[in-house]
Scaffold this motif. Structure first.
Motif, PDB file in Angstrom:
ATOM      1  N   MET A   1      54.550 -70.101 -42.343  1.00  0.00           N
ATOM      2  CA  MET A   1      53.373 -70.721 -42.929  1.00  0.00           C
ATOM      3  C   MET A   1      53.550 -70.718 -44.456  1.00  0.00           C
ATOM      4  O   MET A   1      53.917 -69.703 -45.042  1.00  0.00           O
ATOM      5  CB  MET A   1      52.136 -69.916 -42.518  1.00  0.00           C
ATOM      6  N   SER A   2      53.260 -71.828 -45.076  1.00  0.00           N
ATOM      7  CA  SER A   2      53.360 -71.912 -46.534  1.00  0.00           C
ATOM      8  C   SER A   2      52.226 -71.120 -47.177  1.00  0.00           C
ATOM      9  O   SER A   2      51.218 -70.791 -46.526  1.00  0.00           O
ATOM     10  CB  SER A   2      53.289 -73.369 -47.000  1.00  0.00           C
ATOM     11  N   VAL A   3      52.372 -70.821 -48.448  1.00  0.00           N
ATOM     12  CA  VAL A   3      51.321 -70.106 -49.177  1.00  0.00           C
ATOM     13  C   VAL A   3      50.039 -70.941 -49.171  1.00  0.00           C
ATOM     14  O   VAL A   3      48.947 -70.408 -48.956  1.00  0.00           O
ATOM     15  CB  VAL A   3      51.774 -69.768 -50.610  1.00  0.00           C
ATOM     16  N   ALA A   4      50.150 -72.248 -49.390  1.00  0.00           N
ATOM     17  CA  ALA A   4      48.965 -73.117 -49.383  1.00  0.00           C
ATOM     18  C   ALA A   4      48.251 -73.060 -48.033  1.00  0.00           C
ATOM     19  O   ALA A   4      47.015 -72.986 -47.972  1.00  0.00           O
ATOM     20  CB  ALA A   4      49.355 -74.548 -49.721  1.00  0.00           C
ATOM     21  N   GLU A   5      49.010 -73.076 -46.945  1.00  0.00           N
ATOM     22  CA  GLU A   5      48.411 -73.004 -45.609  1.00  0.00           C
ATOM     23  C   GLU A   5      47.737 -71.649 -45.386  1.00  0.00           C
ATOM     24  O   GLU A   5      46.670 -71.573 -44.777  1.00  0.00           O
ATOM     25  CB  GLU A   5      49.475 -73.240 -44.543  1.00  0.00           C
ATOM     26  N   GLU A   6      48.356 -70.589 -45.879  1.00  0.00           N
ATOM     27  CA  GLU A   6      47.776 -69.266 -45.746  1.00  0.00           C
ATOM     28  C   GLU A   6      46.495 -69.138 -46.561  1.00  0.00           C
ATOM     29  O   GLU A   6      45.505 -68.564 -46.112  1.00  0.00           O
ATOM     30  CB  GLU A   6      48.791 -68.197 -46.166  1.00  0.00           C
ATOM     31  N   ILE A   7      46.503 -69.689 -47.781  1.00  0.00           N
ATOM     32  CA  ILE A   7      45.290 -69.701 -48.609  1.00  0.00           C
ATOM     33  C   ILE A   7      44.170 -70.418 -47.867  1.00  0.00           C
ATOM     34  O   ILE A   7      43.052 -69.914 -47.753  1.00  0.00           O
ATOM     35  CB  ILE A   7      45.554 -70.376 -49.972  1.00  0.00           C
ATOM     36  N   GLU A   8      44.476 -71.596 -47.351  1.00  0.00           N
ATOM     37  CA  GLU A   8      43.465 -72.386 -46.642  1.00  0.00           C
ATOM     38  C   GLU A   8      42.932 -71.637 -45.424  1.00  0.00           C
ATOM     39  O   GLU A   8      41.721 -71.585 -45.196  1.00  0.00           O
ATOM     40  CB  GLU A   8      44.030 -73.741 -46.229  1.00  0.00           C
TER      41      GLU A   8
ATOM     42  N   GLY B   1      58.448 -72.690 -55.623  1.00  0.00           N
ATOM     43  CA  GLY B   1      57.652 -73.896 -55.419  1.00  0.00           C
ATOM     44  C   GLY B   1      56.257 -73.589 -54.904  1.00  0.00           C
ATOM     45  O   GLY B   1      55.526 -74.489 -54.511  1.00  0.00           O
ATOM     46  N   GLU B   2      55.887 -72.308 -54.896  1.00  0.00           N
ATOM     47  CA  GLU B   2      54.578 -71.887 -54.402  1.00  0.00           C
ATOM     48  C   GLU B   2      53.990 -70.807 -55.309  1.00  0.00           C
ATOM     49  O   GLU B   2      53.675 -69.712 -54.874  1.00  0.00           O
ATOM     50  CB  GLU B   2      54.689 -71.359 -52.976  1.00  0.00           C
ATOM     51  N   SER B   3      53.820 -71.157 -56.573  1.00  0.00           N
ATOM     52  CA  SER B   3      53.352 -70.164 -57.537  1.00  0.00           C
ATOM     53  C   SER B   3      52.046 -70.536 -58.232  1.00  0.00           C
ATOM     54  O   SER B   3      51.374 -69.668 -58.776  1.00  0.00           O
ATOM     55  CB  SER B   3      54.426 -69.920 -58.599  1.00  0.00           C
ATOM     56  N   HIS B   4      51.681 -71.815 -58.223  1.00  0.00           N
ATOM     57  CA  HIS B   4      50.488 -72.286 -58.940  1.00  0.00           C
ATOM     58  C   HIS B   4      49.652 -73.173 -58.002  1.00  0.00           C
ATOM     59  O   HIS B   4      50.172 -74.152 -57.456  1.00  0.00           O
ATOM     60  CB  HIS B   4      50.895 -73.116 -60.158  1.00  0.00           C
ATOM     61  N   PHE B   5      48.364 -72.833 -57.879  1.00  0.00           N
ATOM     62  CA  PHE B   5      47.501 -73.581 -56.966  1.00  0.00           C
ATOM     63  C   PHE B   5      46.147 -73.876 -57.602  1.00  0.00           C
ATOM     64  O   PHE B   5      45.650 -73.106 -58.418  1.00  0.00           O
ATOM     65  CB  PHE B   5      47.270 -72.787 -55.671  1.00  0.00           C
TER      66      PHE B   5
END
Length: 83
Positions: free
Chosen positions: A1-8, A39-43
């Motif tokens: 799971m990507s960081v964005a998916e985990e955040i969501e 590639g998964e440091s800023h959201f």
């Protein structure tokens, strides 16, 4: 799971939001401080949920950070738009 998916997933579970948008902005920070090359440091997060009614801005930010828990250590920057 990507960081964005985990955040969501964590934010949906914690707040049952009416609206939620998680945008990975890491590409805009490539080569800058905090860019770890993953590639998964800023959201950027935009969330709207009834639970935030009556909370101050600081309380809303703290609630989101609590919901994200240990993920905050893996992310360099979060831009939050909470309402």
């Amino acid at each position: 799971m990507s960081v964005a998916e985990e955040i969501e997933a964590r934010l949906r579970a914690a707040f049952a939001p009416e609206a939620l948008e998680v945008v990975n902005e890491s590409h805009r920070h490539a080569g800058h401080g905090g860019d770890d090359g993953s590639g998964e440091s800023h959201f950027a997060i935009r969330i709207r949920a009834a639970v935030f009614a009556g909370m101050s801005r600081i309380e809303r930010h703290r609630a989101v950070n609590r919901a994200l828990g240990d993920l905050t250590a893996r992310v360099h920057a979060l831009a939050l738009d909470i309402g």
